[in-house]
Scaffold this motif. Structure first.
Motif: not given
Length: 375
Positions: A317, A320, A339, A344, A348
């Motif tokens: 995590e 990301t 992923s 995600f 992100y």
């Protein structure tokens, strides 16, 4: 030249990409789960084995019928003109699978199919006694789904993901066919920079280079059907000659791969050398937190760590989150990440333009696609 019913097999979720590849080679297709059907001659068998980047194998369909008894299976298998495919000395092991079918005992089905083919060949070649099976290898499969029997011959041998360049790999290597699919889905062209920030053994970068220079994925390997007497050597020679003619070895490429592990960087360099791209792909040891991105309108493709245990998930995590912050400063770049993290997009910091469900082996993943604003 004869005409054959052929099937290119693929991983789940990649059927449309394989179908596009087969169509690009000049064949009409129909698709089913993990299978792309088309018709073609001996040249088609050679060409599809040589050129399909995303398919797993190319098989010849020798026969299809329904069977609910062993007698049915035997008689209908025996009725197929096996002498069309198998010479008198052919070695032909029979693999099998059965799903939701009356004939559920796979070993029995394999044995019956084998016996039926032996009987057919003995009759066709006027032989008494055993067939010695000392000649070329033909890998047969009996597949039964809901009582429909499909008998196929594998023309590839080793799976098509075995390109011949992988001399080393990490703990969880990305299959070459899946890596090629990821590159194709980006619609990248060699005029744009290409970066893999989690390159591992270099598979995505190497597949991109092969695509960028229009090099056939099978150029550096052999196929089982090259040993078959009814596919002339001249057919393979012609296909390999065409591969050389269309390869664009002079195409410049700006492909870079980074990995936090220096050992994997070395493996990636060795694989690139084996593939003939040592001077074209730059591999460097770098943590994603130190990632720098140069140029405009580039494409970033990666398979970041998924994390399967608590501490690893937190690390995945965090990676990301860092990647999202860095790429926010490069709006012209398109970012594509494979992923299994369900959060995600949250990590992100942005909702994906598009996402596609794919399987990395048996792991369910999403391919998150963030399209850049071209400058």
């Amino acid at each position: 030249m004869s005409e054959y019913k052929l099937v290119a097999t693929s991983a789940m979720g990649l059927e449309s990409i394989v179908a596009d590849e087969v169509k690009a080679l000049g064949f009409n297709t129909t698709s089913d789960n993990g299978k792309i059907y088309f018709q073609g001659d001996e040249t088609a068998i050679a060409k599809t084995n040589m050129w399909l980047r995303v398919a797993d194998r190319v098989r010849i369909i020798a026969g299809e019928f329904h069977a609910t008894t062993f007698d049915d299976l035997f008689e209908q298998t025996k009725a197929i003109p096996w002498e069309r495919f198998l010479p008198v000395d052919a070695a032909f092991p029979v693999a099998g699978k059965s799903v939701k079918s009356t004939l559920y005992s796979v070993p029995d089905c394999q044995a019956i199919v084998k016996k039926a083919i032996v009987e057919r060949l003995k009759m066709a070649y006027k032989r008494i006694g055993f067939l010695d099976e000392s000649g070329p290898l033909f890998k047969l499969e009996v597949s039964i789904l809901k009582d429909k029997v499909t008998l196929t011959i594998d023309s590839s041998g080793t799976g098509l993901h075995k390109r011949g360049y992988r001399v080393g790999q990490g703990d969880a290597p990305l299959k070459e066919t899946l890596a090629a699919a990821l590159v194709k889905l980006t619609r990248w062209n060699p005029d744009r920079p290409f970066v893999d920030p989690f390159c591992g053994s270099g598979t995505i970068a190497i597949e991109a280079a092969m695509f960028g220079q229009n090099i056939a994925p099978g150029y550096n390997r052999e196929f089982l059907s090259e040993q078959w007497p009814w596919i002339k050597k001249s057919v393979w020679d012609q296909v390999r000659e065409e591969v050389e003619d269309v390869a664009n070895y002079d195409q410049p490429l700006a492909i870079t791969g980074f990995d936090v592990d220096p050992r994997m960087v070395k493996v990636a360099q060795e694989n690139a050398m084996e593939a003939g791209f040592m001077d074209l792909i730059q591999f460097q040891q770098r943590d994603v937190r130190d990632l720098t991105v140069e140029g405009l309108n580039g494409v970033m493709v990666g398979n970041p760590p998924y994390g399967e245990r608590l501490g690893e998930i937190e690390e995945a995590e965090d990676i990301t989150r860092v990647l999202g912050r860095i790429m926010k400063e490069h709006p012209s770049w398109s970012v594509y990440m494979l992923s299994s993290l369900e959060n995600f997009e949250t990590m992100y910091g942005k909702k994906a333009t598009k996402k596609r469900k794919l399987f990395n082996g048996f792991i369910r993943t999403d391919f998150y696609q963030y399209w850049g604003q071209k400058q």
